[in-house]
Design a protein around this motif. Structure first.
Motif, PDB file in Angstrom:
ATOM      1  N   THR A 190       0.834  -1.190   0.000  1.00  0.00           N
ATOM      2  CA  THR A 190       0.000   0.000   0.000  1.00  0.00           C
ATOM      3  C   THR A 190       0.871   1.242   0.000  1.00  0.00           C
ATOM      4  O   THR A 190       1.743   1.389   0.859  1.00  0.00           O
ATOM      5  CB  THR A 190      -0.913   0.016   1.251  1.00  0.00           C
ATOM      6  N   PRO A 191       0.676   2.139  -0.936  1.00  0.00           N
ATOM      7  CA  PRO A 191       1.502   3.348  -0.972  1.00  0.00           C
ATOM      8  C   PRO A 191       1.154   4.286   0.171  1.00  0.00           C
ATOM      9  O   PRO A 191       0.063   4.223   0.745  1.00  0.00           O
ATOM     10  CB  PRO A 191       1.147   3.962  -2.329  1.00  0.00           C
ATOM     11  N   HIS A 192       2.082   5.162   0.490  1.00  0.00           N
ATOM     12  CA  HIS A 192       1.825   6.175   1.506  1.00  0.00           C
ATOM     13  C   HIS A 192       0.894   7.245   0.962  1.00  0.00           C
ATOM     14  O   HIS A 192       0.925   7.573  -0.227  1.00  0.00           O
ATOM     15  CB  HIS A 192       3.136   6.811   1.963  1.00  0.00           C
ATOM     16  N   ALA A 221      -0.624  11.257  10.393  1.00  0.00           N
ATOM     17  CA  ALA A 221      -0.643   9.850  10.809  1.00  0.00           C
ATOM     18  C   ALA A 221      -1.671   9.632  11.906  1.00  0.00           C
ATOM     19  O   ALA A 221      -2.414   8.641  11.899  1.00  0.00           O
ATOM     20  CB  ALA A 221       0.740   9.435  11.287  1.00  0.00           C
ATOM     21  N   ARG A 222      -1.727  10.545  12.846  1.00  0.00           N
ATOM     22  CA  ARG A 222      -2.697  10.420  13.938  1.00  0.00           C
ATOM     23  C   ARG A 222      -4.125  10.557  13.430  1.00  0.00           C
ATOM     24  O   ARG A 222      -5.064  10.032  14.028  1.00  0.00           O
ATOM     25  CB  ARG A 222      -2.413  11.462  15.009  1.00  0.00           C
ATOM     26  N   LEU A 223      -4.308  11.272  12.318  1.00  0.00           N
ATOM     27  CA  LEU A 223      -5.625  11.435  11.725  1.00  0.00           C
ATOM     28  C   LEU A 223      -6.000  10.279  10.804  1.00  0.00           C
ATOM     29  O   LEU A 223      -7.100  10.268  10.247  1.00  0.00           O
ATOM     30  CB  LEU A 223      -5.694  12.757  10.957  1.00  0.00           C
ATOM     31  N   GLY A 224      -5.078   9.352  10.609  1.00  0.00           N
ATOM     32  CA  GLY A 224      -5.409   8.147   9.869  1.00  0.00           C
ATOM     33  C   GLY A 224      -4.751   7.998   8.514  1.00  0.00           C
ATOM     34  O   GLY A 224      -4.976   6.996   7.832  1.00  0.00           O
ATOM     35  N   LEU A 225      -3.931   8.965   8.093  1.00  0.00           N
ATOM     36  CA  LEU A 225      -3.245   8.834   6.818  1.00  0.00           C
ATOM     37  C   LEU A 225      -1.998   7.960   6.956  1.00  0.00           C
ATOM     38  O   LEU A 225      -1.385   7.897   8.016  1.00  0.00           O
ATOM     39  CB  LEU A 225      -2.832  10.212   6.285  1.00  0.00           C
ATOM     40  N   ARG A 226      -1.632   7.312   5.870  1.00  0.00           N
ATOM     41  CA  ARG A 226      -0.387   6.546   5.822  1.00  0.00           C
ATOM     42  C   ARG A 226       0.725   7.529   5.465  1.00  0.00           C
ATOM     43  O   ARG A 226       0.798   7.991   4.322  1.00  0.00           O
ATOM     44  CB  ARG A 226      -0.491   5.421   4.790  1.00  0.00           C
ATOM     45  N   THR A 227       1.557   7.855   6.428  1.00  0.00           N
ATOM     46  CA  THR A 227       2.565   8.891   6.225  1.00  0.00           C
ATOM     47  C   THR A 227       3.970   8.364   6.501  1.00  0.00           C
ATOM     48  O   THR A 227       4.157   7.430   7.284  1.00  0.00           O
ATOM     49  CB  THR A 227       2.309  10.110   7.129  1.00  0.00           C
ATOM     50  N   GLY A 279       2.445   6.682  14.724  1.00  0.00           N
ATOM     51  CA  GLY A 279       2.015   5.932  13.558  1.00  0.00           C
ATOM     52  C   GLY A 279       2.747   6.337  12.300  1.00  0.00           C
ATOM     53  O   GLY A 279       2.370   5.942  11.190  1.00  0.00           O
ATOM     54  N   LEU A 280       3.811   7.101  12.452  1.00  0.00           N
ATOM     55  CA  LEU A 280       4.586   7.597  11.321  1.00  0.00           C
ATOM     56  C   LEU A 280       5.603   6.540  10.878  1.00  0.00           C
ATOM     57  O   LEU A 280       6.312   5.977  11.707  1.00  0.00           O
ATOM     58  CB  LEU A 280       5.291   8.885  11.737  1.00  0.00           C
TER      59      LEU A 280
END
Length: 344
Positions: free
Chosen positions: A46-48, A90-96, A119-120
């Motif tokens: 899965t891409p960032h 990242a905390r908001l749910g994005l893949r970063t 989550g980074l």
């Protein structure tokens, strides 16, 4: 292949090389990490959503109403614009993911661990022995006093900061970074490195006319002097015009197959050695010249030595494949010695 004069400085149209670095401190750790990160055959990669590149800072703040002058304790936080954005996303749910460099010590470990806790993805954060963690000090205040910030970054500790005309040509953000570096550096080396595909001559000239008075070491190609500054003719005449634009600088005019000429305090210097080179790869020779010159002046070598070394490093580069001159100090000494005898 062909034979050419060592002083030949070809067109410098190649991106700068980047040093490689290791992100682990032992073979076992590297092997374990590689195994853990290797995707399974049936895995979906899965891409960032977001990848940021930038400096991570250590924030040391003084609680209000304390002052810098009276502080006894400091609050420790991790900051940096790019890291802040990435961690929040990242905390908001994005893949970063973050691309950066940290010192390979306890502080670097702490920062990397803390960023990862949000989550980074920190796989792109390299732990390096030569990296340094930027620091800024923050003094909170109640009106009418403003909040005060003092930065302590590695750039300000450098003996010399080398910049090129490529960075400000890339856009507004790189240009802002360029100006910041120029403002913070105590001693500046600047390679004009004009790229016609990135900006027009008048745009480059407008920016550089404000840059050159601050430069200590200036490197300009003969074509660049003509295209950007309208200076042409004999080397002495071109250098006379350039030194008026950069009055504090030692100015090097790179003249392709004609070699180079350096002006410093109304005196001209030219390389003494004239190497015969079997050209394998000329790309990056101009960068190699600059590297050799700066290496010599930072060792406080006489200027004639710096000119000779610069030309020699450029010649060595032409005999090697790749953008980067894969040489060491002994290679330079051997080439300056002039003998092609087998070293035993």
């Amino acid at each position: 292949m062909r034979r050419a004069s060592a002083a030949r400085l070809p067109s410098r149209s190649t991106p700068r090389g980047r040093p490689s670095c290791s992100s682990s401190t032992s073979l076992e750790r590297s092997t374990a990490q590689d195994a853990a990160s290797r995707p399974r055959p049936d895995a979906v990669i899965t891409p960032h959503d977001l990848v940021t590149l930038g400096e991570v800072l250590l924030r040391l703040s003084i609680p209000s109403p304390g002052r810098f002058e009276t502080a006894r304790q400091l609050d420790v936080q991790i900051g940096g614009a790019e890291a802040n954005v990435a961690a929040t996303c990242a905390r908001l749910g994005l893949r970063t993911a973050l691309i950066s460099a940290l010192p390979a010590n306890a502080w670097g470990d702490r920062v990397r661990r803390e960023l990862a806790s949000h989550g980074l993805d920190c796989a792109g954060v390299r732990m390096r022995e030569d990296a340094r963690l930027g620091v800024y000090f923050l003094e909170y205040a109640a009106p009418p006093r403003p909040i005060r910030v003092l930065y302590d970054r590695p750039l300000r500790r450098a003996r010399l900061v080398h910049l090129s005309g490529i960075t400000p040509a890339l856009g507004d953000a790189p240009r802002a970074l360029f100006r910041r570096a120029l403002g913070e550096a105590e001693l500046v080396s600047f390679d004009v490195n004009y790229r016609a595909k990135l900006w027009k001559p008048d745009e480059a000239r407008d920016l550089m006319l404000g840059v050159l008075p601050q430069v200590r070491y200036l490197f300009v190609g003969a074509d660049e002097a003509r295209t950007i500054f309208g200076l042409e003719g004999e080397a002495a005449a071109v250098l006379s015009g350039l030194t008026r634009l950069a009055p504090k600088a030692t100015v090097t005019l790179m003249q392709g197959e004609a070699g180079s000429t350096v002006a410093d305090r109304a005196r001209l210097y030219r390389p003494a050695p004239r190497h015969t080179v079997q050209v394998v790869d000329p790309i990056g020779a101009g960068d190699a010249y600059v590297a050799g010159f700066l290496w010599a002046v930072l060792q406080k070598r006489p200027l004639q030595d710096a000119v000779d070394i610069a030309a020699t490093v450029a010649a060595l580069k032409c005999s090697l494949w790749g953008d980067i001159a894969l040489i060491n100090a002994q290679d330079v000494d051997d080439a300056l010695g002039g003998s092609l005898a087998v070293r035993r």
